[in-house]
Scaffold this motif. Structure first.
Motif, PDB file in Angstrom:
ATOM      1  N   GLN A  47       0.838  -1.200   0.000  1.00 32.35           N
ATOM      2  CA  GLN A  47       0.000   0.000   0.000  1.00 32.35           C
ATOM      3  C   GLN A  47       0.878   1.258   0.000  1.00 32.35           C
ATOM      4  OE1 GLN A  47      -2.977   0.062   3.089  1.00 32.35           O
ATOM      5  NE2 GLN A  47      -3.461   2.211   2.756  1.00 32.35           N
ATOM      6  N   PHE A  48       1.918   1.212   0.815  1.00 33.42           N
ATOM      7  CA  PHE A  48       2.857   2.341   0.920  1.00 33.42           C
ATOM      8  C   PHE A  48       3.571   2.573  -0.409  1.00 33.42           C
ATOM      9  CE2 PHE A  48       7.161   3.858   2.060  1.00 33.42           C
ATOM     10  CZ  PHE A  48       6.845   5.000   2.769  1.00 33.42           C
ATOM     11  N   ALA A  49       4.112   1.478  -0.989  1.00 33.39           N
ATOM     12  CA  ALA A  49       4.869   1.592  -2.244  1.00 33.39           C
ATOM     13  C   ALA A  49       3.969   2.081  -3.374  1.00 33.39           C
ATOM     14  CB  ALA A  49       5.499   0.247  -2.602  1.00 33.39           C
ATOM     15  N   THR A  50       2.710   1.649  -3.380  1.00 36.74           N
ATOM     16  CA  THR A  50       1.782   2.054  -4.429  1.00 36.74           C
ATOM     17  C   THR A  50       1.492   3.547  -4.345  1.00 36.74           C
ATOM     18  OG1 THR A  50       0.773  -0.128  -4.284  1.00 36.74           O
ATOM     19  CG2 THR A  50      -0.465   1.553  -5.450  1.00 36.74           C
ATOM     20  N   ALA A  51       1.272   4.032  -3.118  1.00 35.79           N
ATOM     21  CA  ALA A  51       1.005   5.464  -2.934  1.00 35.79           C
ATOM     22  C   ALA A  51       2.198   6.292  -3.401  1.00 35.79           C
ATOM     23  CB  ALA A  51       0.699   5.752  -1.461  1.00 35.79           C
ATOM     24  N   LYS A  52       3.406   5.808  -3.074  1.00 38.43           N
ATOM     25  CA  LYS A  52       4.598   6.536  -3.490  1.00 38.43           C
ATOM     26  C   LYS A  52       4.740   6.564  -5.004  1.00 38.43           C
ATOM     27  CE  LYS A  52       8.712   6.467  -1.358  1.00 38.43           C
ATOM     28  NZ  LYS A  52       9.821   6.037  -0.485  1.00 38.43           N
ATOM     29  N   LEU A  53       4.496   5.422  -5.640  1.00 38.91           N
ATOM     30  CA  LEU A  53       4.581   5.357  -7.099  1.00 38.91           C
ATOM     31  C   LEU A  53       3.613   6.355  -7.721  1.00 38.91           C
ATOM     32  CD1 LEU A  53       5.444   4.045  -9.782  1.00 38.91           C
ATOM     33  CD2 LEU A  53       3.693   2.307  -9.395  1.00 38.91           C
ATOM     34  N   GLY A  54       2.377   6.376  -7.192  1.00 40.61           N
ATOM     35  CA  GLY A  54       1.388   7.322  -7.710  1.00 40.61           C
ATOM     36  C   GLY A  54       1.868   8.754  -7.568  1.00 40.61           C
ATOM     37  N   MET A  55       2.475   9.067  -6.412  1.00 43.24           N
ATOM     38  CA  MET A  55       2.952  10.429  -6.183  1.00 43.24           C
ATOM     39  C   MET A  55       4.072  10.781  -7.153  1.00 43.24           C
ATOM     40  SD  MET A  55       2.116  12.946  -4.718  1.00 43.24           S
ATOM     41  CE  MET A  55       2.350  14.460  -3.900  1.00 43.24           C
ATOM     42  N   TRP A  56       4.969   9.826  -7.399  1.00 42.29           N
ATOM     43  CA  TRP A  56       6.063  10.103  -8.332  1.00 42.29           C
ATOM     44  C   TRP A  56       5.548  10.372  -9.742  1.00 42.29           C
ATOM     45  CZ3 TRP A  56      10.643  11.972  -7.865  1.00 42.29           C
ATOM     46  CH2 TRP A  56      11.347  11.797  -6.662  1.00 42.29           C
ATOM     47  N   ILE A  57       4.517   9.631 -10.149  1.00 44.30           N
ATOM     48  CA  ILE A  57       3.940   9.876 -11.479  1.00 44.30           C
ATOM     49  C   ILE A  57       3.335  11.278 -11.527  1.00 44.30           C
ATOM     50  CG2 ILE A  57       2.103   9.161 -13.075  1.00 44.30           C
ATOM     51  CD1 ILE A  57       2.717   6.250 -12.162  1.00 44.30           C
ATOM     52  N   PHE A  58       2.655  11.668 -10.431  1.00 40.87           N
ATOM     53  CA  PHE A  58       2.117  13.030 -10.371  1.00 40.87           C
ATOM     54  C   PHE A  58       3.248  14.063 -10.446  1.00 40.87           C
ATOM     55  CE2 PHE A  58       1.074  16.706  -7.628  1.00 40.87           C
ATOM     56  CZ  PHE A  58       0.142  17.295  -8.444  1.00 40.87           C
ATOM     57  N   ILE A  63       8.834  12.799   8.965  1.00 40.24           N
ATOM     58  CA  ILE A  63       8.751  11.405   8.502  1.00 40.24           C
ATOM     59  C   ILE A  63       9.578  10.506   9.407  1.00 40.24           C
ATOM     60  CG2 ILE A  63       9.371   9.847   6.609  1.00 40.24           C
ATOM     61  CD1 ILE A  63       8.725  12.271   4.720  1.00 40.24           C
ATOM     62  N   LYS A  64      10.793  10.968   9.733  1.00 45.85           N
ATOM     63  CA  LYS A  64      11.648  10.190  10.630  1.00 45.85           C
ATOM     64  C   LYS A  64      10.965   9.991  11.994  1.00 45.85           C
ATOM     65  CE  LYS A  64      14.093  11.551  13.540  1.00 45.85           C
ATOM     66  NZ  LYS A  64      14.865  12.438  14.416  1.00 45.85           N
ATOM     67  N   SER A  65      10.320  11.044  12.498  1.00 44.90           N
ATOM     68  CA  SER A  65       9.609  10.944  13.782  1.00 44.90           C
ATOM     69  C   SER A  65       8.508   9.891  13.721  1.00 44.90           C
ATOM     70  CB  SER A  65       8.994  12.289  14.168  1.00 44.90           C
ATOM     71  OG  SER A  65       9.969  13.294  14.177  1.00 44.90           O
ATOM     72  N   ALA A  66       7.781   9.873  12.574  1.00 44.88           N
ATOM     73  CA  ALA A  66       6.714   8.882  12.424  1.00 44.88           C
ATOM     74  C   ALA A  66       7.300   7.468  12.416  1.00 44.88           C
ATOM     75  CB  ALA A  66       5.940   9.139  11.130  1.00 44.88           C
ATOM     76  N   GLN A  67       8.427   7.314  11.690  1.00 47.84           N
ATOM     77  CA  GLN A  67       9.043   5.981  11.604  1.00 47.84           C
ATOM     78  C   GLN A  67       9.494   5.489  12.970  1.00 47.84           C
ATOM     79  OE1 GLN A  67      11.950   7.205   8.693  1.00 47.84           O
ATOM     80  NE2 GLN A  67      10.958   6.021   7.068  1.00 47.84           N
ATOM     81  N   LEU A  68       9.886   6.424  13.838  1.00 47.14           N
ATOM     82  CA  LEU A  68      10.359   6.052  15.176  1.00 47.14           C
ATOM     83  C   LEU A  68       9.235   6.116  16.213  1.00 47.14           C
ATOM     84  CD1 LEU A  68      13.780   7.952  15.166  1.00 47.14           C
ATOM     85  CD2 LEU A  68      13.370   5.524  14.728  1.00 47.14           C
ATOM     86  N   ASN A  69       8.000   6.362  15.720  1.00 48.98           N
ATOM     87  CA  ASN A  69       6.830   6.400  16.605  1.00 48.98           C
ATOM     88  C   ASN A  69       6.874   7.547  17.616  1.00 48.98           C
ATOM     89  OD1 ASN A  69       4.471   5.041  16.465  1.00 48.98           O
ATOM     90  ND2 ASN A  69       5.219   3.158  17.435  1.00 48.98           N
ATOM     91  N   GLU A  90       4.617  10.918   4.082  1.00 48.77           N
ATOM     92  CA  GLU A  90       5.659  10.553   3.127  1.00 48.77           C
ATOM     93  C   GLU A  90       5.395  11.165   1.750  1.00 48.77           C
ATOM     94  OE1 GLU A  90       8.389   8.453   3.589  1.00 48.77           O
ATOM     95  OE2 GLU A  90       8.996   8.407   1.483  1.00 48.77           O
ATOM     96  N   ILE A  91       4.172  11.010   1.232  1.00 47.78           N
ATOM     97  CA  ILE A  91       3.939  11.464  -0.146  1.00 47.78           C
ATOM     98  C   ILE A  91       3.735  12.983  -0.218  1.00 47.78           C
ATOM     99  CG2 ILE A  91       3.100   9.222  -0.957  1.00 47.78           C
ATOM    100  CD1 ILE A  91       0.301  10.282  -0.926  1.00 47.78           C
ATOM    101  N   THR A  92       3.175  13.584   0.842  1.00 48.25           N
ATOM    102  CA  THR A  92       3.119  15.047   0.877  1.00 48.25           C
ATOM    103  C   THR A  92       4.541  15.597   0.955  1.00 48.25           C
ATOM    104  OG1 THR A  92       1.006  14.923   2.031  1.00 48.25           O
ATOM    105  CG2 THR A  92       2.113  17.054   2.034  1.00 48.25           C
ATOM    106  N   LEU A 101       7.171  14.250  -0.423  1.00 49.20           N
ATOM    107  CA  LEU A 101       7.724  14.207  -1.783  1.00 49.20           C
ATOM    108  C   LEU A 101       7.299  15.442  -2.570  1.00 49.20           C
ATOM    109  CD1 LEU A 101       7.242  10.447  -2.811  1.00 49.20           C
ATOM    110  CD2 LEU A 101       9.363  11.607  -2.201  1.00 49.20           C
ATOM    111  N   TYR A 102       6.008  15.779  -2.476  1.00 49.38           N
ATOM    112  CA  TYR A 102       5.489  16.972  -3.157  1.00 49.38           C
ATOM    113  C   TYR A 102       6.214  18.217  -2.664  1.00 49.38           C
ATOM    114  CZ  TYR A 102       2.184  20.848  -3.896  1.00 49.38           C
ATOM    115  OH  TYR A 102       1.620  22.049  -4.221  1.00 49.38           O
ATOM    116  N   TRP A 103       6.368  18.320  -1.342  1.00 51.37           N
ATOM    117  CA  TRP A 103       6.991  19.510  -0.772  1.00 51.37           C
ATOM    118  C   TRP A 103       8.449  19.656  -1.217  1.00 51.37           C
ATOM    119  CZ3 TRP A 103       4.842  23.647   0.786  1.00 51.37           C
ATOM    120  CH2 TRP A 103       5.603  24.612   1.439  1.00 51.37           C
ATOM    121  N   HIS A 104       9.172  18.544  -1.273  1.00 56.60           N
ATOM    122  CA  HIS A 104      10.565  18.599  -1.719  1.00 56.60           C
ATOM    123  C   HIS A 104      10.649  19.033  -3.181  1.00 56.60           C
ATOM    124  CE1 HIS A 104      11.865  17.013   2.025  1.00 56.60           C
ATOM    125  NE2 HIS A 104      11.379  15.808   1.846  1.00 56.60           N
TER     126      HIS A 104
END
Lengths: 100, 218
Positions: free
Chosen positions: B24-35, B91-97, B194-196, B198-201
């Motif tokens: 699910q995560f990888a799919t969302a990222k792929l979609g964002m990259w295409i956008f 994002i790092k904070s989320a990954q570390l909970n 994560e995908i927001t 990507l957009y922001w970067h």
């Protein structure tokens, strides 16, 4: 969630510091006034370096699936195509200047 | 057997048409990259126009860019770099909970985006006062070039489209902040951040090019 790379604070802060230094550098080079066309080459070179750092380490392409990098490169390649084909027209007109 | 939640603890945002949370995560990222590719090509049209006109009128760009304030352009560059850093930290904070740090970093990102827009607002209104408007509305005598309006049309179009993206990004950051305060994100689920991010970067990268192309011309 094994496949997710977790960046260390050191990496993130290091990249941000590098971006800051490169920003100062590009402004510094602007004030030194290198003769054309090297001023543009330098400014764009620094910008490309900064963008690459952001893409690799903030957008995580360095650790990510290569397919996402391929999409980015493909997008840039088509942008290059757009510019190249447009310049084949605009650089070689006998009557150069349009009304605007 | 039909009870999926018995095997692993799924996030409440896991959608069952995906194999697992990773897919699910990888799919969302792929979609964002295409956008993002479509974004590059949209801005690409304007960058192509910039290249064409700069090659036609090199003197125009050297003269007209003196009207832009290098200092404030540089400040905005640093502001956006800082906001890219805080998104990555969120994002790092989320990954570390570290749930509190997600909200803090998103809040700082939102504030930095606001600083960028305030600076942009003062830059634009200062030019409007001088009569520097795009296209046929251009009414400023300070630049000895008959095509001066062309430079500022490009300036307003490119920084304007970029500014719209910053505003959209602020809306997204506000939404993420609200969700993080409602405890939606943890190390198992942080896809929207994560995908927001990507957009922001990408918005940051666009500015990294706009800054030297408009503000740093001798």
């Amino acid at each position: 969630m094994s496949g997710h790379h977790i960046s260390s604070d050191k990496t993130l802060l290091g990249v941000a510091a590098a971006l800051l230094v490169l920003t100062i550098l590009t402004v510094g080079v602007y004030y030194i006034q290198i003769p054309a066309p090297w001023n543009i080459v330098t400014a764009m070179g620094i910008a490309v370096l900064k963008a690459t750092l952001v893409a690799l380490f903030f957008m995580n392409l360095y650790w990510d699936e290569r397919f996402n990098s391929m999409l980015l490169v493909a997008g840039l390649a088509f942008f290059g195509l757009l510019v190249a084909l447009t310049l084949l027209d605009t650089l070689f007109r006998t009557e150069v200047i349009p009304a605007f | 057997m039909a009870d999926h939640s018995s095997s692993t603890t799924h996030s409440r945002f896991f959608q069952h048409h995906f194999v697992d949370a990773d897919q699910q995560f990888a799919t969302a990222k792929l979609g964002m990259w295409i956008f993002l590719v479509t974004e590059i090509l949209m801005f690409g049209g304007l960058f192509a126009a910039y290249i064409v006109f700069r090659l036609w009128y090199p003197d125009l760009f050297t003269q007209a860019s003196t009207e832009l304030n290098t200092f404030w352009g540089g400040v905005n560059t640093v502001v956006l770099i800082g906001s890219s850093l805080t998104v990555a930290m969120a994002i790092k904070s989320a990954q570390l909970n570290q749930k509190k740090n997600i909200a803090i970093n998103l809040g700082i990102t939102l504030a930095l985006a606001a600083v960028f827009m305030v600076i942009k607002y003062f830059e634009w209104t200062h030019k409007f006062e001088l009569g520097i408007f795009p296209g046929q509305f251009y009414d400023f005598g300070g630049i000895e070039h008959e095509k001066a309006n062309v430079f500022f049309s490009l300036y307003y179009l490119m920084t304007g489209l970029h500014g719209i993206h910053v505003l959209v990004g602020m809306g997204l950051m506000g939404w993420l902040l609200w969700r993080s305060l409602n405890n939606h994100f943890n190390s198992e689920y942080y896809t929207p951040i994560e995908i927001t991010g990507l957009y922001w970067h990408l918005v940051d990268i666009i500015w990294i090019f706009l800054f030297p192309l408009f503000y740093l011309i001798e």
